[in-house]
Design a protein around this motif. Structure first.
Motif, short mmCIF file in Angstrom:
data_model
loop_
_atom_site.label_atom_id
_atom_site.label_comp_id
_atom_site.label_asym_id
_atom_site.label_seq_id
_atom_site.Cartn_x
_atom_site.Cartn_y
_atom_site.Cartn_z
N PHE A 1 18.41 -5.67 5.71
CA PHE A 1 17.31 -4.59 6.18
C PHE A 1 16.13 -5.41 6.25
O PHE A 1 15.27 -5.07 7.19
CB PHE A 1 17.53 -3.49 5.19
CG PHE A 1 16.47 -2.56 5.39
CD1 PHE A 1 16.44 -1.73 6.39
CD2 PHE A 1 15.33 -2.40 4.48
CE1 PHE A 1 15.42 -0.96 6.80
CE2 PHE A 1 14.18 -1.56 4.84
CZ PHE A 1 14.26 -0.69 6.00
N THR A 2 15.73 -6.18 5.18
CA THR A 2 14.54 -6.95 5.13
C THR A 2 14.52 -7.80 6.49
O THR A 2 13.41 -7.79 7.27
CB THR A 2 14.38 -7.87 3.95
OG1 THR A 2 14.68 -7.02 2.91
CG2 THR A 2 13.14 -8.29 3.91
N LEU B 1 3.44 -0.96 4.15
CA LEU B 1 4.23 -1.56 5.20
C LEU B 1 3.35 -2.24 6.24
O LEU B 1 3.55 -3.36 6.77
CB LEU B 1 5.35 -0.85 5.53
CG LEU B 1 6.28 -1.48 6.84
CD1 LEU B 1 6.93 -2.68 6.43
CD2 LEU B 1 7.47 -0.31 7.31
N SER B 2 2.56 -1.40 6.65
CA SER B 2 1.52 -1.85 7.77
C SER B 2 0.84 -3.07 7.26
O SER B 2 0.56 -3.81 8.17
CB SER B 2 0.72 -0.65 7.99
OG SER B 2 -0.05 -0.36 6.98
N ASP B 3 0.46 -3.25 6.05
CA ASP B 3 -0.24 -4.34 5.91
C ASP B 3 0.69 -5.56 5.97
O ASP B 3 0.06 -6.45 6.15
CB ASP B 3 -0.98 -4.46 4.27
CG ASP B 3 -1.80 -3.01 4.11
OD1 ASP B 3 -2.78 -2.99 4.93
OD2 ASP B 3 -1.67 -2.47 2.98
N LEU B 4 1.66 -5.60 5.44
CA LEU B 4 2.66 -6.64 5.54
C LEU B 4 3.17 -6.86 6.77
O LEU B 4 3.30 -8.07 7.60
CB LEU B 4 3.94 -6.38 4.73
CG LEU B 4 3.52 -6.27 3.17
CD1 LEU B 4 4.69 -5.48 2.65
CD2 LEU B 4 3.67 -7.67 2.57
N TRP B 5 3.21 -5.91 7.56
CA TRP B 5 3.45 -6.04 9.29
C TRP B 5 2.44 -6.86 9.85
O TRP B 5 2.88 -7.53 10.66
CB TRP B 5 3.76 -4.66 9.73
CG TRP B 5 4.39 -4.69 11.11
CD1 TRP B 5 3.90 -5.07 12.26
CD2 TRP B 5 5.57 -4.28 11.37
NE1 TRP B 5 4.74 -4.98 13.35
CE2 TRP B 5 5.78 -4.46 12.75
CE3 TRP B 5 6.56 -3.51 10.68
CZ2 TRP B 5 7.09 -3.96 13.46
CZ3 TRP B 5 7.87 -3.14 11.28
CH2 TRP B 5 8.08 -3.49 12.64
N ARG B 6 1.21 -6.55 9.63
CA ARG B 6 0.36 -7.29 10.03
C ARG B 6 -0.03 -8.57 10.00
O ARG B 6 -0.08 -9.42 10.72
CB ARG B 6 -1.05 -6.52 10.01
CG ARG B 6 -1.46 -5.36 10.82
CD ARG B 6 -2.93 -4.99 10.83
NE ARG B 6 -3.15 -4.66 9.16
CZ ARG B 6 -3.08 -3.38 8.79
NH1 ARG B 6 -2.53 -2.22 9.52
NH2 ARG B 6 -3.61 -3.09 7.71
N ILE C 1 9.65 -7.17 0.92
CA ILE C 1 9.34 -8.18 1.83
C ILE C 1 8.77 -9.47 1.59
O ILE C 1 9.01 -10.45 2.04
CB ILE C 1 8.13 -7.31 2.97
CG1 ILE C 1 8.95 -6.19 3.66
CG2 ILE C 1 7.81 -8.19 3.84
CD1 ILE C 1 8.31 -5.23 4.53
N VAL C 2 7.98 -9.54 0.41
CA VAL C 2 7.22 -10.67 0.01
C VAL C 2 8.30 -11.96 -0.37
O VAL C 2 8.16 -13.25 -0.05
CB VAL C 2 6.06 -10.38 -0.96
CG1 VAL C 2 5.59 -11.84 -1.84
CG2 VAL C 2 5.13 -9.69 -0.26
N PRO C 3 9.16 -11.49 -1.16
CA PRO C 3 10.06 -12.56 -1.61
C PRO C 3 10.91 -13.14 -0.37
O PRO C 3 11.10 -14.30 -0.46
CB PRO C 3 11.45 -12.20 -2.55
CG PRO C 3 10.36 -10.92 -3.38
CD PRO C 3 9.54 -10.43 -2.16
#
Length: 390
Positions: free
Chosen positions: A352-353, A267-272, A181-183
């Protein structure tokens, strides 16, 4: 042709435009411009807003204290109503490591019409201006700088006559979800705000990366920073627009020696992280949300759907068009993956990302209409209105 083939054709056309007509957003060559050491070196005040950052400060603050800067520089850390001892820890770290002088200030809770970060920056900037610094370095409490970071930023600003120099810190990429997710976060940001367009004098596109912003003090005063953007949730883009509107020259690029140390392991951290501001990016406009969802579906999801239709249903045009669009998409993602030193096998997973980002954006809208808005460390900016004039 079938409907899916036509949609895949539209997607391929869109990728042709994105490849060549969107400021070459996919390239990663926008680094600090050529620079020479100024004489004399201007003075700098480093302003760090910090709310409950005791976990991050032991990694980030020593890197600021250790800045090898030839001119006068000092640090102002704004303890924004922390409950974890952030201010006391900052003083302890300054005593232990020495280096640049540190002042810790603790303002009251934000007034109505202010977001927390900008309220903290306001107090830090006001305190810093008492010594009349030439530049302000606005940097987050989770950003670590190499010892020459400040020197290089100031040299770039001085040499090129820039009023704002911002580097997008290299985000942490360690866990599987961070790699996925980050890139893409940087990739999508650059697609919205192509760095080459941002850096072109007189261009309409304006953006900055809030974790690392060097700002000329005189320009900040002319642009009424931060008062003029006091209610902005996406404060870095608003800051850049205010500076450009005041006649300032801005520059934005990727960092080589500035890193974010904040972890997003799940995933929850990135989602927020994404959901708290995604709908604000769309101006809280339902029509823009619908258009964005449709656009993401056509551009990112139609290519694999076309390939699937070709392989499973014998729809050759859909398969060929979808495969071509998917190939261009993956190719544009490769430079960012290389910048993050990640496997190129992640490039075909971009659809998907993108689907995850689509769902995060929709969730951001749901949060807004449920009154939860842009939540961050105990504060919620649910339904921001236009900031009142003073």
């Amino acid at each position: 042709m079938s409907a899916i083939a036509w949609i895949a054709a539209v997607s391929l056309a869109a990728w042709g435009f994105l490849l060549l007509g969107q400021g070459f957003f996919w390239r990663t060559d926008q680094r600090l411009p050529p620079r020479e050491a100024p004489s004399p070196w201007p003075s700098v005040a480093v302003v760090v807003p910090a709310r409950d950052e005791a976990e991050m400060l032991p990694v980030s603050l020593p890197s600021l204290l250790a800045q090898d800067y030839p001119g006068r520089a000092e640090i102002f850390l704004v303890d924004d109503s922390s409950t974890d001892g952030t201010g006391a820890l900052a003083r302890e770290l300054a005593d232990r490591f020495g280096g640049l002088p540190l002042t810790v200030v603790s303002p009251p809770e934000p007034e109505s019409g202010w977001t927390g970060k900008l309220w903290a920056l306001r107090h830090g900037i006001e305190l810093a201006r008492e010594d009349g610094p030439d530049y302000l370095l606005l940097t987050d409490a989770d950003i670590a700088h190499e010892p020459d970071s400040l020197r290089e930023l100031v040299a770039a600003a001085r040499t090129n006559g820039l009023d704002l120099v911002s580097q997008m810190a290299r985000l942490r990429v360690t866990t599987a979800w961070e790699r996925l997710i980050v890139p893409a976060f940087v990739y999508f940001f650059a697609q919205l705000y192509p760095f080459r367009r941002v850096n072109k004098p007189g261009a309409r596109t304006a953006a900055a990366a809030g974790g690392c912003v060097l700002l000329r003090t005189e320009t900040a005063e002319r642009a009424r920073i931060p008062d003029s953007i006091r209610q902005a949730v996406i404060d870095d883009v608003s800051l850049a627009r205010a500076v450009r509107a005041a006649g300032g020259r801005i520059w934005l690029g990727l960092a080589e020696r500035v890193d974010s140390v904040r972890p997003y392991p799940a995933l929850s951290d990135l989602w927020r992280m994404v959901a708290r501001s995604a709908y604000a990016q769309l101006l809280h406009n339902p029509l823009l949300l619908i258009g964005t969802v449709a656009g993401l579906a056509v551009v990112y999801l139609a290519p694999p759907a076309g390939v699937y239709a070709g392989l499973s249903g014998g729809d050759t045009p859909a398969g060929l068009l979808g495969g071509a669009a998917w190939a261009v998409m993956a190719g544009t993602y490769v430079p960012v993956l290389r910048y993050y030193r990640q496997s190129l096998w992640l490039a075909p997973l971009l659809p998907f990302t993108a689907l995850l980002y689509l769902l995060m954006t929709v969730d951001s809208a749901f949060r807004h209409y449920r009154g939860r808005g842009a939540a961050w460390k105990g504060r919620t900016y649910a339904r921001p209105e236009a900031a009142p004039e003073r």
